[in-house]
Design a protein around this motif. Structure first.
Motif, PDB file in Angstrom:
ATOM      1  N   THR A 101       0.825  -1.206   0.000  1.00  0.00           N
ATOM      2  CA  THR A 101       0.000   0.000   0.000  1.00  0.00           C
ATOM      3  C   THR A 101       0.860   1.258   0.000  1.00  0.00           C
ATOM      4  O   THR A 101       0.593   2.214  -0.744  1.00  0.00           O
ATOM      5  CB  THR A 101      -0.934   0.004   1.223  1.00  0.00           C
ATOM      6  OG1 THR A 101      -1.791  -1.134   1.168  1.00  0.00           O
ATOM      7  CG2 THR A 101      -1.773   1.273   1.256  1.00  0.00           C
ATOM      8  N   GLU A 102       1.914   1.268   0.833  1.00  0.00           N
ATOM      9  CA  GLU A 102       2.811   2.427   0.878  1.00  0.00           C
ATOM     10  C   GLU A 102       3.509   2.622  -0.467  1.00  0.00           C
ATOM     11  O   GLU A 102       3.638   3.756  -0.947  1.00  0.00           O
ATOM     12  CB  GLU A 102       3.850   2.234   1.982  1.00  0.00           C
ATOM     13  CG  GLU A 102       3.286   2.356   3.386  1.00  0.00           C
ATOM     14  CD  GLU A 102       4.308   1.991   4.443  1.00  0.00           C
ATOM     15  OE1 GLU A 102       4.380   2.719   5.459  1.00  0.00           O
ATOM     16  OE2 GLU A 102       5.032   0.997   4.266  1.00  0.00           O
ATOM     17  N   ILE A 103       3.960   1.542  -1.067  1.00  0.00           N
ATOM     18  CA  ILE A 103       4.627   1.645  -2.361  1.00  0.00           C
ATOM     19  C   ILE A 103       3.659   2.152  -3.424  1.00  0.00           C
ATOM     20  O   ILE A 103       4.028   2.977  -4.271  1.00  0.00           O
ATOM     21  CB  ILE A 103       5.229   0.279  -2.762  1.00  0.00           C
ATOM     22  CG1 ILE A 103       6.452  -0.013  -1.882  1.00  0.00           C
ATOM     23  CG2 ILE A 103       5.600   0.252  -4.240  1.00  0.00           C
ATOM     24  CD1 ILE A 103       7.056  -1.381  -2.083  1.00  0.00           C
ATOM     25  N   ALA A 104       2.419   1.708  -3.365  1.00  0.00           N
ATOM     26  CA  ALA A 104       1.415   2.191  -4.318  1.00  0.00           C
ATOM     27  C   ALA A 104       1.195   3.689  -4.161  1.00  0.00           C
ATOM     28  O   ALA A 104       1.058   4.417  -5.160  1.00  0.00           O
ATOM     29  CB  ALA A 104       0.098   1.432  -4.119  1.00  0.00           C
ATOM     30  N   GLU A 105       1.169   4.171  -2.923  1.00  0.00           N
ATOM     31  CA  GLU A 105       0.988   5.604  -2.677  1.00  0.00           C
ATOM     32  C   GLU A 105       2.172   6.400  -3.218  1.00  0.00           C
ATOM     33  O   GLU A 105       1.992   7.464  -3.832  1.00  0.00           O
ATOM     34  CB  GLU A 105       0.824   5.849  -1.177  1.00  0.00           C
ATOM     35  CG  GLU A 105      -0.486   5.315  -0.607  1.00  0.00           C
ATOM     36  CD  GLU A 105      -0.545   5.415   0.906  1.00  0.00           C
ATOM     37  OE1 GLU A 105       0.499   5.764   1.513  1.00  0.00           O
ATOM     38  OE2 GLU A 105      -1.618   5.143   1.478  1.00  0.00           O
ATOM     39  N   ILE A 106       3.394   5.891  -2.991  1.00  0.00           N
ATOM     40  CA  ILE A 106       4.597   6.569  -3.480  1.00  0.00           C
ATOM     41  C   ILE A 106       4.600   6.604  -5.013  1.00  0.00           C
ATOM     42  O   ILE A 106       4.850   7.641  -5.642  1.00  0.00           O
ATOM     43  CB  ILE A 106       5.866   5.878  -2.954  1.00  0.00           C
ATOM     44  CG1 ILE A 106       5.946   5.995  -1.428  1.00  0.00           C
ATOM     45  CG2 ILE A 106       7.118   6.478  -3.593  1.00  0.00           C
ATOM     46  CD1 ILE A 106       6.965   5.074  -0.797  1.00  0.00           C
ATOM     47  N   ALA A 107       4.318   5.444  -5.618  1.00  0.00           N
ATOM     48  CA  ALA A 107       4.325   5.357  -7.079  1.00  0.00           C
ATOM     49  C   ALA A 107       3.266   6.283  -7.683  1.00  0.00           C
ATOM     50  O   ALA A 107       3.525   6.962  -8.689  1.00  0.00           O
ATOM     51  CB  ALA A 107       4.081   3.916  -7.515  1.00  0.00           C
TER      52      ALA A 107
END
Length: 313
Positions: A101-107
């Protein structure tokens, strides 16, 4: 890989003419930076970007600290490049200490900032020498990260490759198998760890081709501006330092200008040999300094082609 007649003639031309004379400027280049920690370092970084921008790189990438320690600074640097220059900006993104989820937000934040290129890496553990432990709700490998990113947005994705084998790999063959997994997951290209002899890259390129890997493999070039620092980095990455290189830099610790000249000569000669072997893409690890990379690109026939965007009135 099919070798054209021109490529067969190129090694002959390299020996028959002055080493860098008459190159057509058809090499494609890219540069890597790291996010600045201070205002002074930010000025130095931006000076380097301004210097290198006219060479019209395919892209510039900005690294990402272990465990996401430079996450905000990486984002700010990449966003500024995307906003203020014509250079396509690529952001490094790792699996370390981050959920899906965090990586999706960053991307998605990168996508909204106009960034269309991600360098997807597993990443190094936050503690030097420690083992990589996947986040319980995160990605366990770079291949999984690539697959996840492809589901979020139609990013262009680059991944890493290791001509001298990743230090954690069980074997060179298994390392190449994992490279294939990353590319099959949707990556566009692989950029190699730095190395110091052209034959190292050629052997790796042959092994990759034999494994049925078709996407481009771009050599990562590290000009040696500080030999002691390169020794430390090479020890961590498993990169061999040839004896002749240690001999060339011996006695130059107190002569930085002479050291720069030697560094440019050594890296440029390797690039010329790579060029003679059919390489047309080069990725330079700049360490946020432009001079060495600019000099090498000039020798490869690259000349200024564009300017920074004019600042909005």
């Amino acid at each position: 890989m099919t070798i054209s007649r021109d490529q067969m003639l190129e090694p002959h031309r390299a020996l028959a003419t002055p080493l860098f004379a008459g190159l057509s400027g058809d090499a494609e280049i890219s540069f890597e930076f790291f996010p600045p920690k201070t205002e002074k370092m930010e000025e130095q970084l931006w000076d380097s970007i301004v210097t290198l921008d006219p060479l019209k790189p395919r892209f510039v990438s900005v690294t990402y600290g272990a465990g996401g320690t430079t996450r905000e600074r990486t984002h700010n640097t990449v966003a500024r490049i995307a906003r203020e220059t014509r250079i396509p900006a690529a952001a490094h993104l790792t699996c370390v200490d981050a959920s899906k989820t965090e990586i999706a937000e960053i991307a998605s934040a990168y996508w909204e900032a106009g960034v269309r290129h991600i360098v997807a890496l597993r990443g190094d553990p936050p503690n030097a020498g420690g083992a990589f432990v996947p986040h319980p709700e995160g990605y366990a490998s770079a291949a999984e990260l690539v697959e996840g990113l492809r589901k979020l947005h139609p990013f262009e994705i680059s991944v890493s490759a290791y001509p001298e084998t990743h230090p954690e790999a069980l074997s060179a063959a298994k390392d190449i198998d994992f490279l294939k997994r990353k590319l099959d997951a949707g990556a566009s290209r692989a950029i190699t760890q730095f190395f110091f002899e052209s034959e190292t890259f050629f052997r790796f390129r042959d092994a990759v081709a034999a494994a049925g890997i078709d996407p481009e493999i771009v050599p990562g070039i590290m000009p040696v501006s500080n030999f002691a620092a390169i020794q430390r980095m090479s020890k961590m990455t498993g990169t061999a330092i040839p004896g002749w290189m240690a001999h060339l830099f011996d006695g130059l610790d107190d002569h930085p200008a002479a050291r720069q000249l030697v560094a440019a000569t050594v890296a440029a000669e390797m690039c010329r040999r790579l060029y003679a072997g059919g390489v047309r893409q080069f990725h330079f690890y700049t360490l946020n300094r432009a001079e060495l990379s600019y000099a090498i690109c000039h020798l490869l026939g690259k000349r200024p082609q564009t300017e920074l965007k004019e600042e909005a009135a």
